[in-house]
Design an enzyme around this catalytic site. Structure first.
Site, mmCIF file in Angstrom:
data_model
loop_
_atom_site.group_PDB
_atom_site.id
_atom_site.type_symbol
_atom_site.label_atom_id
_atom_site.label_comp_id
_atom_site.label_asym_id
_atom_site.label_seq_id
_atom_site.Cartn_x
_atom_site.Cartn_y
_atom_site.Cartn_z
ATOM 1 N N GLU A 2 13.619 15.781 30.759
ATOM 2 C CA GLU A 2 12.536 14.811 30.887
ATOM 3 C C GLU A 2 11.595 14.827 29.688
ATOM 4 O O GLU A 2 11.265 13.770 29.143
ATOM 5 C CB GLU A 2 11.734 15.076 32.159
ATOM 6 C CG GLU A 2 10.599 14.094 32.383
ATOM 7 C CD GLU A 2 9.996 14.180 33.774
ATOM 8 O OE1 GLU A 2 8.761 14.026 33.901
ATOM 9 O OE2 GLU A 2 10.752 14.389 34.747
ATOM 10 N N TYR A 50 21.994 19.948 27.024
ATOM 11 C CA TYR A 50 22.578 21.051 27.768
ATOM 12 C C TYR A 50 24.002 21.254 27.243
ATOM 13 O O TYR A 50 24.474 20.498 26.390
ATOM 14 C CB TYR A 50 22.607 20.726 29.270
ATOM 15 C CG TYR A 50 21.282 20.298 29.838
ATOM 16 C CD1 TYR A 50 20.223 21.197 29.909
ATOM 17 C CD2 TYR A 50 21.073 18.996 30.301
ATOM 18 C CE1 TYR A 50 18.998 20.812 30.427
ATOM 19 C CE2 TYR A 50 19.853 18.609 30.818
ATOM 20 C CZ TYR A 50 18.815 19.512 30.874
ATOM 21 O OH TYR A 50 17.600 19.123 31.380
ATOM 22 N N TYR A 94 12.435 23.759 29.498
ATOM 23 C CA TYR A 94 11.078 23.601 28.987
ATOM 24 C C TYR A 94 10.402 22.316 29.447
ATOM 25 O O TYR A 94 9.264 22.055 29.079
ATOM 26 C CB TYR A 94 11.100 23.643 27.451
ATOM 27 C CG TYR A 94 11.528 24.987 26.926
ATOM 28 C CD1 TYR A 94 10.611 26.015 26.720
ATOM 29 C CD2 TYR A 94 12.868 25.251 26.653
ATOM 30 C CE1 TYR A 94 10.995 27.254 26.252
ATOM 31 C CE2 TYR A 94 13.261 26.502 26.181
ATOM 32 C CZ TYR A 94 12.328 27.496 25.984
ATOM 33 O OH TYR A 94 12.725 28.726 25.533
ATOM 34 N N ASP A 134 9.289 21.260 32.494
ATOM 35 C CA ASP A 134 8.140 21.394 33.402
ATOM 36 C C ASP A 134 6.884 21.810 32.636
ATOM 37 O O ASP A 134 5.831 21.172 32.732
ATOM 38 C CB ASP A 134 8.447 22.428 34.487
ATOM 39 C CG ASP A 134 9.738 22.128 35.228
ATOM 40 O OD1 ASP A 134 10.801 22.479 34.682
ATOM 41 O OD2 ASP A 134 9.676 21.560 36.314
#
Length: 384
Positions: free
Chosen positions: A275, A195, A17, A19
């Protein structure tokens, strides 16, 4: 900028998610704070709908919070290029769109919005042009943590909203109660968004054995399998509650961006990934650990260590070492329990440091504002 400018932002959703999270925030901020006209081209509306409840997963064109959202399909529908064109994270613009840009009589600014990095070369490469075969120039715009970069994405009122929330225990309690949660008295609140990660088990062991109770909040996501395995379960579902030793675990639903901000603000420590959540955790002003996306040939370690080299500059040598050791263990997948216990000895210093870091980043400006200023400078004096 005195003129309402048109912007096209192109986003390819890869496998997470980050980007779409960054581009959706950027599009909304350009509209809300800078009065710009923005089209957000997204190739995966199912993923977008998770972040924007109520949006359509099939509409070719829709509007949300002042942003025109377009479905970017292989069958390009055709569109007149905007005044500013952003290809996010090196996605490739449609060939027909580039041809329209090259043939336009207007000046069009073409920007490649790069991934976030703290590496030394970023400052030197930020905002450099690259001549394209068709005669167009493309500029590389790098978000970053230092002066001379594009800064971090941050809404103008973000810190004021965060500080008001963190100063009012009633708001925190109301947020937790919206998920049918009440934090145990004196408990440390932690969030986990990562992750798949072998380090989770050792960390949970340390939390369960701690003298202080902990409440771990785990939004729906990829790390749930590791938590389930530690509990001896086949799977975990939203709404599940489990306890072991001093640790209580609650599985929360997937959240909107505003909800996730409040989750980060609630917690004393945040484990984040990628990010988008990494940036938002820094704005929370709380200690954190970053699970960086693994890259081929371990290239991600250079990126992680470059960030740490900036982040730890004002820490005592002891706290710096403890922080580095935990981040290393978290990303290697081993030794996280011992490293966590050692890092807790510096908890107060790390908390004060996290707050100072936030205000240092505010002084560096914000991504949307720097993009708008860059366009105005590129146009020249006649634009202002």
């Amino acid at each position: 900028m005195s003129v309402k400018t048109s912007w096209d932002i192109f986003c390819v959703v890869v496998d997470n998610y980050g980007d779409i999270g960054v581009t959706w925030r950027l599009a909304r901020q350009l509209v809300a704070e800078h009065g710009q006209r923005v089209r957000l081209w997204v190739d995966d509306l199912d993923t977008f709908a998770r972040l924007c409840p109520g949006s359509s997963t099939t509409a070719d064109q829709q509007w949300h919070e002042g942003v025109e959202v377009r479905h970017w399909t292989p069958d390009w529908p055709g569109a007149e290029p905007a005044d500013v064109v952003i290809e996010a994270f090196a996605c490739q613009l449609p060939d027909a769109y580039i041809k329209e840009m090259a043939g336009s009589e207007r000046r069009i600014l073409w920007l490649n919005l790069e991934y976030l990095s703290a590496e030394d070369w970023v400052v030197g490469c930020h905002a450099l042009p690259s001549m394209q075969p068709d005669g167009l120039q493309k500029y590389f715009f790098f978000p970053g943590f230092e002066q001379g970069t594009g800064g971090l994405i941050r809404e103008g009122d973000l810190l004021a909203r965060r500080e008001a929330f963190q100063a009012n225990p009633v708001l925190r309690e109301a947020f937790l109660q919206s998920f049918d949660l009440t934090a145990p008295a004196g408990a440390r609140l932690l969030s986990l968004f990562a992750y798949e990660n072998r380090a989770v088990a050792g960390w949970l062991d340390a939390l369960a054995a701690d003298a202080r109770p902990s409440q771990l909040l785990v939004p729906e996501g990829r790390v749930l399998g590791d938590v389930a395995a530690w509990l001896g379960l086949e799977q975990l579902r939203v709404g599940d509650r489990h306890a072991r030793g001093a640790l209580q675990i609650a599985v929360l639903p997937f959240m909107t961006q505003n909800q996730y901000d409040m989750l980060l603000w609630c917690c004393d420590f945040n484990a984040v990934r990628g990010e988008e959540s990494f940036i938002r955790a820094q704005w929370a002003g709380r200690p954190l650990v970053w699970h960086i996306y693994p890259q081929e040939e371990d290239a991600h370690w250079d990126k992680l260590n470059a960030y740490l080299d900036l982040y730890v500059r004002d820490l005592s040598p002891q706290a710096e070492l403890a922080l580095r050791e935990f981040w290393r263990a978290w990303n290697e997948g081993t030794g996280s329990g011992k490293a966590w216990t050692a890092m807790l000895e510096h908890e107060a210093e790390l908390q004060a440091h996290a707050d100072r870091w936030t205000h240092k980043q505010v002084a560096n400006g914000d991504l949307a504002g720097k993009l708008v200023l860059f366009y105005a400078d590129w146009l020249g004096p006649a634009s202002v």
